[in-house]
Design a protein around this motif. Structure first.
Motif, PDB file in Angstrom:
ATOM      1  N   LEU A 187       0.838  -1.206   0.000  1.00 13.46           N
ATOM      2  CA  LEU A 187       0.000   0.000   0.000  1.00 13.46           C
ATOM      3  C   LEU A 187       0.870   1.252   0.000  1.00 13.46           C
ATOM      4  O   LEU A 187       0.556   2.234  -0.683  1.00 13.46           O
ATOM      5  CB  LEU A 187      -0.958  -0.025   1.195  1.00 13.46           C
ATOM      6  CG  LEU A 187      -2.061  -1.093   1.111  1.00 13.46           C
ATOM      7  CD1 LEU A 187      -2.881  -1.130   2.395  1.00 13.46           C
ATOM      8  CD2 LEU A 187      -2.975  -0.844  -0.091  1.00 13.46           C
ATOM      9  N   ASP A 188       1.970   1.222   0.751  1.00 13.82           N
ATOM     10  CA  ASP A 188       2.899   2.360   0.736  1.00 13.82           C
ATOM     11  C   ASP A 188       3.438   2.590  -0.668  1.00 13.82           C
ATOM     12  O   ASP A 188       3.476   3.714  -1.162  1.00 13.82           O
ATOM     13  CB  ASP A 188       4.079   2.096   1.685  1.00 13.82           C
ATOM     14  CG  ASP A 188       3.666   2.242   3.150  1.00 13.82           C
ATOM     15  OD1 ASP A 188       2.547   2.750   3.397  1.00 13.82           O
ATOM     16  OD2 ASP A 188       4.443   1.826   4.031  1.00 13.82           O
ATOM     17  N   GLY A 192       2.757   5.875  -3.713  1.00 19.67           N
ATOM     18  CA  GLY A 192       3.742   6.719  -4.379  1.00 19.67           C
ATOM     19  C   GLY A 192       3.692   6.622  -5.895  1.00 19.67           C
ATOM     20  O   GLY A 192       4.533   7.197  -6.585  1.00 19.67           O
ATOM     21  N   GLU A 193       2.739   5.848  -6.420  1.00 19.77           N
ATOM     22  CA  GLU A 193       2.665   5.645  -7.879  1.00 19.77           C
ATOM     23  C   GLU A 193       1.416   6.335  -8.432  1.00 19.77           C
ATOM     24  O   GLU A 193       0.455   6.568  -7.702  1.00 19.77           O
ATOM     25  CB  GLU A 193       2.582   4.144  -8.185  1.00 19.77           C
ATOM     26  CG  GLU A 193       3.871   3.390  -7.903  1.00 19.77           C
ATOM     27  CD  GLU A 193       3.689   1.881  -8.095  1.00 19.77           C
ATOM     28  OE1 GLU A 193       4.697   1.182  -8.186  1.00 19.77           O
ATOM     29  OE2 GLU A 193       2.522   1.420  -8.142  1.00 19.77           O
ATOM     30  N   ARG A 334      -1.218  -3.216 -16.012  1.00 21.01           N
ATOM     31  CA  ARG A 334      -0.497  -3.967 -14.973  1.00 21.01           C
ATOM     32  C   ARG A 334      -0.791  -3.382 -13.592  1.00 21.01           C
ATOM     33  O   ARG A 334      -1.056  -4.123 -12.650  1.00 21.01           O
ATOM     34  CB  ARG A 334       1.012  -3.936 -15.243  1.00 21.01           C
ATOM     35  CG  ARG A 334       1.476  -4.905 -16.319  1.00 21.01           C
ATOM     36  CD  ARG A 334       2.956  -5.240 -16.161  1.00 21.01           C
ATOM     37  NE  ARG A 334       3.816  -4.056 -16.171  1.00 21.01           N
ATOM     38  CZ  ARG A 334       4.312  -3.487 -17.286  1.00 21.01           C
ATOM     39  NH1 ARG A 334       4.021  -3.992 -18.473  1.00 21.01           N
ATOM     40  NH2 ARG A 334       5.080  -2.432 -17.201  1.00 21.01           N
ATOM     41  N   ARG A 335      -0.731  -2.050 -13.474  1.00 21.86           N
ATOM     42  CA  ARG A 335      -1.027  -1.432 -12.174  1.00 21.86           C
ATOM     43  C   ARG A 335      -2.484  -1.686 -11.785  1.00 21.86           C
ATOM     44  O   ARG A 335      -2.797  -1.971 -10.631  1.00 21.86           O
ATOM     45  CB  ARG A 335      -0.755   0.074 -12.227  1.00 21.86           C
ATOM     46  CG  ARG A 335       0.724   0.435 -12.155  1.00 21.86           C
ATOM     47  CD  ARG A 335       0.949   1.904 -11.763  1.00 21.86           C
ATOM     48  NE  ARG A 335       0.234   2.842 -12.612  1.00 21.86           N
ATOM     49  CZ  ARG A 335       0.670   3.259 -13.816  1.00 21.86           C
ATOM     50  NH1 ARG A 335       1.829   2.824 -14.300  1.00 21.86           N
ATOM     51  NH2 ARG A 335      -0.037   4.099 -14.529  1.00 21.86           N
ATOM     52  N   LEU A 336      -3.358  -1.616 -12.791  1.00 24.50           N
ATOM     53  CA  LEU A 336      -4.783  -1.797 -12.508  1.00 24.50           C
ATOM     54  C   LEU A 336      -5.077  -3.210 -11.990  1.00 24.50           C
ATOM     55  O   LEU A 336      -5.823  -3.402 -11.027  1.00 24.50           O
ATOM     56  CB  LEU A 336      -5.572  -1.540 -13.804  1.00 24.50           C
ATOM     57  CG  LEU A 336      -7.097  -1.507 -13.723  1.00 24.50           C
ATOM     58  CD1 LEU A 336      -7.576  -0.367 -12.836  1.00 24.50           C
ATOM     59  CD2 LEU A 336      -7.686  -1.368 -15.124  1.00 24.50           C
ATOM     60  N   TYR A 494       4.440  -7.394  -6.496  1.00 19.99           N
ATOM     61  CA  TYR A 494       3.822  -6.219  -5.875  1.00 19.99           C
ATOM     62  C   TYR A 494       4.816  -5.215  -5.300  1.00 19.99           C
ATOM     63  O   TYR A 494       4.445  -4.090  -5.003  1.00 19.99           O
ATOM     64  CB  TYR A 494       2.828  -6.683  -4.803  1.00 19.99           C
ATOM     65  CG  TYR A 494       1.652  -7.382  -5.437  1.00 19.99           C
ATOM     66  CD1 TYR A 494       0.544  -6.665  -5.886  1.00 19.99           C
ATOM     67  CD2 TYR A 494       1.678  -8.761  -5.666  1.00 19.99           C
ATOM     68  CE1 TYR A 494      -0.505  -7.298  -6.515  1.00 19.99           C
ATOM     69  CE2 TYR A 494       0.631  -9.404  -6.299  1.00 19.99           C
ATOM     70  CZ  TYR A 494      -0.469  -8.668  -6.732  1.00 19.99           C
ATOM     71  OH  TYR A 494      -1.497  -9.293  -7.373  1.00 19.99           O
ATOM     72  N   LEU A 495       6.072  -5.643  -5.141  1.00 14.90           N
ATOM     73  CA  LEU A 495       7.086  -4.703  -4.629  1.00 14.90           C
ATOM     74  C   LEU A 495       8.248  -4.541  -5.601  1.00 14.90           C
ATOM     75  O   LEU A 495       9.107  -3.681  -5.402  1.00 14.90           O
ATOM     76  CB  LEU A 495       7.628  -5.184  -3.272  1.00 14.90           C
ATOM     77  CG  LEU A 495       6.611  -5.266  -2.124  1.00 14.90           C
ATOM     78  CD1 LEU A 495       7.256  -5.887  -0.888  1.00 14.90           C
ATOM     79  CD2 LEU A 495       6.083  -3.864  -1.783  1.00 14.90           C
TER      80      LEU A 495
END
Lengths: 496, 496
Positions: A187-188, A192-193, A334-336, A494-495
């Motif tokens: 989530l952090d 930032g994205e 990809r982010r979605l 995810y990271l």
């Protein structure tokens, strides 16, 4: 060999009835007129009773004992016989009147649950849920006695032969320690994205269907032995050589139906890939619910949400719907499709928080079956667990312990398979890509054939030759299930 | 009452299996993927065997004997018991190995027939057809012995309980004497009239379907307990409270699909109107194939091709397809849908020549079963009969004795029900219009409710309360079947 052959004839008959029930079940959920409900219930009850009568025929016990002394059987026949014995013990362990009492309690409770959930009224559900749990515990004790298992292990064993709480405790504890921290870190990072943008519809049903069919063809779904249809709740069902998956289309969001199709196609490929020589026999069936779920998730989560595949998919989907603009860029998709949030509802959960929802249910249902958690205390225990594992507390029971039909439906012992499946998918995919370095590059061309070929060989085609999911996994990946690959997968995606 | 109640439970179980087979059969003919054929055959064979085992359980014989001495049964229960006995005698009369041998011979012969017909090669069919006939005669003798009937009467009795050749001989002789002259007179009359014009398409499938659904609704088809779908060969099937009819659309001719829908809806109304209290019992079933055919023909031929209904339909159909011009005038449609010709093919025959095709088959099949006609002589006998009855001689066997699947399929004894049904429809319609003078005027407003109400009461709702079609007809019309009303109907419609 006579006893064994006699058993094969009997199991083939039971399998054919099961197939008929599979088609009727598909029909009920897709196209049956609503006024046919009672007549259909009569048909399925009659066929179920006939199958049960065949499965529990006392003569089967004699034949099993005889066949088990038959030294002429080969390895597949012995595995088949082992599964026949397993089915027979499960079928005969619970007395018929308890089966009927449980089924009646479930019918009542499922109906009560629908209104209790709608009205956010756990107290209204409590009496009938108490009745169902009492019957389920009674059945679990009877099965446990017959199988030499704890009651909860006996329930696990119904859905996922060989699954044991002792093993699940270890892998789930590993994950439970890891997930809350991971969720926070993801989530952090997300904060930032740039926020992902949803492609705007409308997305006509015909175009969605055409895209879904195209993906199914690419995945190797055999349309000469299966179908794609529409139902309220998507599923993979049907019969031998007639595997039918369903989806549900939303005109303002194509991704739900598409990802659903990819998921159900994973299940379907497993069913279509079962060993042909053994289709009507127990050893020709899929190896339990966790492995089955792994096959849907390896397609939906491991393969189709990979950066490689989404890079290929982005322009294909854009063209299919005549879309334009930055929402259709691969990086945005990809982010979605890897968006994480602390949600309340399991079925809407993302890949990272989903296991936390499941671990909560696992802990609670084990305690209920053991008698360590009174049903009256379920809402409080649920909310405490959500706070600990997902980091959010439901504002009401409707979005809390009333959300799933599993327990009202008598389905204690089923929940773990979702996350065991996700971990199994990760471990299988990791082994597959190491065994065939072409698998991941192929995904970037929208090609599934190398992955499916590996799965055919190591999973689909093995049926129930292995005695448990863990044995299958050991044969395919070199070791039984652990959480390490899944954890690494989540961190990378995810990271990374 | 215990024995009777036990029998009711058993027959309900058999009926539920029959319903499951009905849904599987519908699925096979409408939407099943082609590669599922073998697995589906396995399912239906298994369910058929299970139903047969339940029907022939020796305990049933004891229970029947006991229940037949039960003085407490009411009239419907006694009728139900009579039907149970009938079913039991039919099911047990033929030894299991003969049933299997017949079924295998039929499988082979149907396959051979497909290529023999395509190749116009009767000689190629002869060996396998000989085998089928031999098995059918053997079975007919066994049934005849059990039922105290001649072999051919035993075959008739399978499809149409109570039908006897002695009675059919009389009504068919009456018709056979009448038809050739009538056909000649009708053709003469037609020759003096303007030739009817076919409305020009294309007729989009969606518009055809919408019109069909509208007609079904007007006829009282209950879509909450049934469906309309598409199949290569139209039929009425499905299950209790789930009656499914099919049709096939041709873009250049809307009338075939529409008339087909009206025909199958007639069958479906019978099924949907069976007595609700007896749905899963033998007495709740339809009263044989001739009465069933009468219900399709009363809708298609008596009601829907009447001048009254066609006058209403003409502008409705014209609007449905956006048509214009003289082809859409009611008078033209009436001439078009009552066009008679000396054709070669039964399934394409009109209302006047159709009975001639059937009488030919009846004469031939009775002679075959009696051993009075050798199969090798069939083509010649066929052509002679066509010349006498229809007035035209087939140029080849493909358009002659090879055209129907019935005999290769083992179906001796079925053909008469088509024309018995047509005559029954005429006699019922005549009684109905006399009983309710509103029935015919309603048709001129496109309303079927008065007709259907009479049929519900006098046919559909009586199930198998009457012991035969003739008893049903006597109760409904005051006398058993004769050809007089049908002959008058043909004269009125085609010469009037």
């Amino acid at each position: 060999m006579t006893a064994y052959r006699d058993l094969e004839r009997r199991t083939a008959r039971i399998a054919a009835i099961g197939d008929a029930l599979g088609i009727l079940g598909w029909d009920t959920q897709t196209i049956m007129p609503e006024g046919s409900n009672d007549a259909r219930a009569e048909q399925t009850a009659t066929l179920s009773v006939l199958a049960h009568e065949l499965a529990t025929d006392p003569r089967v016990g004699d034949l099993l004992a005889e066949a088990e002394n038959d030294a002429s059987l080969d390895a597949w026949q012995r595995a088949n016989l082992r599964e026949m014995r397993r089915d027979y013990v499960h079928a005969t362990a619970v007395p018929a009147d308890l089966v009927e009492a449980t089924s009646k309690a479930v019918s009542v409770c499922e109906m009560v649950w629908r209104s209790a959930r709608a009205n956010n009224d756990f107290a209204a559900l409590l009496p009938s849920l108490t009745e169902v749990l009492a019957r389920v515990r009674e059945g679990a004790e009877a099965k446990g006695a017959a199988l030499d298992l704890s009651p909860y292990d006996a329930l696990l064993d119904e859905h996922d032969p060989g699954a044991r709480a002792e093993r699940i405790d270890v892998v789930f504890a590993d994950l439970a320690e890891f997930l809350p921290g991971l969720i926070g870190r993801v989530l952090d990072k997300q904060a930032g994205e740039p926020a992902p943008v949803r492609p705007q519809g409308p997305f006509p049903v015909e175009a969605q269907k055409a895209l879904g069919v195209r993906m199914m063809e690419r995945m190797g779904f055999d349309f000469s032995r299966g179908r794609l249809d529409v139902s309220l709740h998507p599923f993979c069902g049907g019969a031998t050589d007639d595997v039918r998956i369903t989806t549900r289309y939303e005109e303002d969001n194509f991704a739900n139906a598409l990802m659903g199709v990819l998921h159900e196609t994973g299940h379907a490929l497993y069913e279509q890939g079962r060993p042909r020589a053994w289709l009507g026999q127990p050893v020709g069936q899929a190896r339990g619910m966790a492995v089955h779920e792994s096959q849907s998730l390896i397609m939906e989560m491991q393969a189709s949400r990979s950066a490689e595949f989404l890079t290929w998919l982005a322009p294909v989907a854009r063209e299919a719907f005549g879309g334009e603009g930055p929402a259709w860029e691969a990086a945005n998709l990809r982010r979605l499709y890897s968006r994480v949030e602390r949600g309340l509802i399991r079925v809407n959960a993302d890949e990272v928080t989903y296991p936390a929802h499941v671990i909560l249910r696992y802990r609670l249902e084990k305690a209920m079956v053991a008698g360590d958690l009174a049903l009256a205390d379920l809402p409080g225990a649920w909310n405490d667990g959500m706070a600990e594992l997902v980091g959010v507390v439901p504002p009401d029971d409707r979005q809390g312990c009333l959300q799933d039909i599993h327990w009202p439906g008598g389905g204690w012992g089923y929940f773990p398979s979702y996350t065991l499946g996700a971990m199994t998918a990760a471990q299988l995919f990791d082994a597959a890509r190491k065994a065939d370095p072409e698998i991941v590059p192929a995904l970037s061309r929208g090609a599934f054939a190398p992955l499916v070929a590996w799965l055919r060989q190591n999973v689909h085609g093995t049926g129930c030759f292995h005695a448990s999911g863990d044995e299958l996994l050991t044969a395919a990946t070199g070791r039984p299930l652990d959480a390490s690959v899944f954890k690494r997968h989540l961190e990378t995606r995810y990271l990374g």
